[in-house]
Enzyme design. Structure first.
Site, short mmCIF file in Angstrom:
data_model
loop_
_atom_site.label_atom_id
_atom_site.label_comp_id
_atom_site.label_asym_id
_atom_site.label_seq_id
_atom_site.Cartn_x
_atom_site.Cartn_y
_atom_site.Cartn_z
N ILE A 20 0.84 -1.20 0.00
CA ILE A 20 0.00 0.00 0.00
C ILE A 20 0.87 1.25 0.00
O ILE A 20 0.62 2.20 -0.73
CB ILE A 20 -0.94 0.03 1.23
CG1 ILE A 20 -1.94 -1.12 1.14
CG2 ILE A 20 -1.66 1.37 1.32
CD1 ILE A 20 -2.80 -1.27 2.38
N GLY A 21 1.90 1.25 0.84
CA GLY A 21 2.77 2.41 0.94
C GLY A 21 4.02 2.10 1.72
O GLY A 21 4.14 1.06 2.35
N GLY A 23 7.25 4.13 4.11
CA GLY A 23 7.74 5.34 4.76
C GLY A 23 9.01 5.04 5.52
O GLY A 23 9.60 3.96 5.40
N GLY A 24 9.44 5.99 6.32
CA GLY A 24 10.68 5.85 7.07
C GLY A 24 10.64 4.76 8.12
O GLY A 24 11.67 4.18 8.47
N MET A 25 9.44 4.47 8.64
CA MET A 25 9.33 3.46 9.70
C MET A 25 9.11 2.06 9.17
O MET A 25 9.34 1.09 9.88
CB MET A 25 8.19 3.82 10.65
CG MET A 25 8.51 5.02 11.51
SD MET A 25 7.22 5.37 12.72
CE MET A 25 7.03 3.80 13.54
N ASP A 139 3.24 12.60 14.10
CA ASP A 139 3.35 13.05 12.71
C ASP A 139 2.57 14.33 12.51
O ASP A 139 2.52 14.90 11.51
CB ASP A 139 2.84 11.97 11.74
CG ASP A 139 3.75 10.74 11.76
OD1 ASP A 139 4.93 10.87 12.07
OD2 ASP A 139 3.25 9.65 11.44
#
Length: 139
Positions: A20-21, A23-25, A139
């Site tokens: 789905i996506g 990120g940094g984590m 965030d």
């Protein structure tokens, strides 16, 4: 580990279907939770962060904190754990489009103020529910 490395494998009782996506984590996958036969979002912590025990503990604590909040503007967290050295969080999957995708329907122009105001109110309601539960959104 590449983003695609987990596709079609099972983590935490969930068969990973798609990305789905990212990120940094970590990476968010679309998955099927086998035990309840439902589609979920599976948040998998990046391997480099999983090497930090303090970060893993914080990841697990945040998942448990979020799971205590029941609000229409906050994703439900169903489970958190570690499986085969993969730290994960199983969450409600909201089907739809991102705000950026939605804005593209307006040709990249600013959203009408009434619509933007509605989105801001929804986010504020979710943040308020989290704050009342003692959670601070980072965030």
């Amino acid at each position: 580990m590449s983003v695609d490395a987990l596709l079609n494998s099972t983590v935490g009782g969930c068969l990973i279907l798609d990305v789905i996506g990212q990120g940094g984590m970590g990476v968010i996958y679309k998955a099927r939770q086998k035990s309840l036969v439902r589609i979920v979002a599976l948040n998998v912590l990046s391997p480099h962060l999983a090497m930090d025990n303090n970060f893993v503990k914080r990841f697990q604590q945040e998942a448990r904190a979020i799971a205590r909040v029941n609000h229409p503007n906050i994703l439900a967290v169903y489970d958190v754990g570690s499986d085969q050295n993969v730290n994960y969080m199983i969450m409600e999957l909201i089907d739809g489009q991102s705000l950026a995708e939605f804005q593209n329907e307006f040709g990249g122009a600013p959203l009408p103020w009434e619509l933007a105001n509605n989105f801001i109110r929804q986010a504020a309601r979710g943040l308020e529910a989290a704050q009342l539960a003692g959670i601070i959104h980072r965030d």
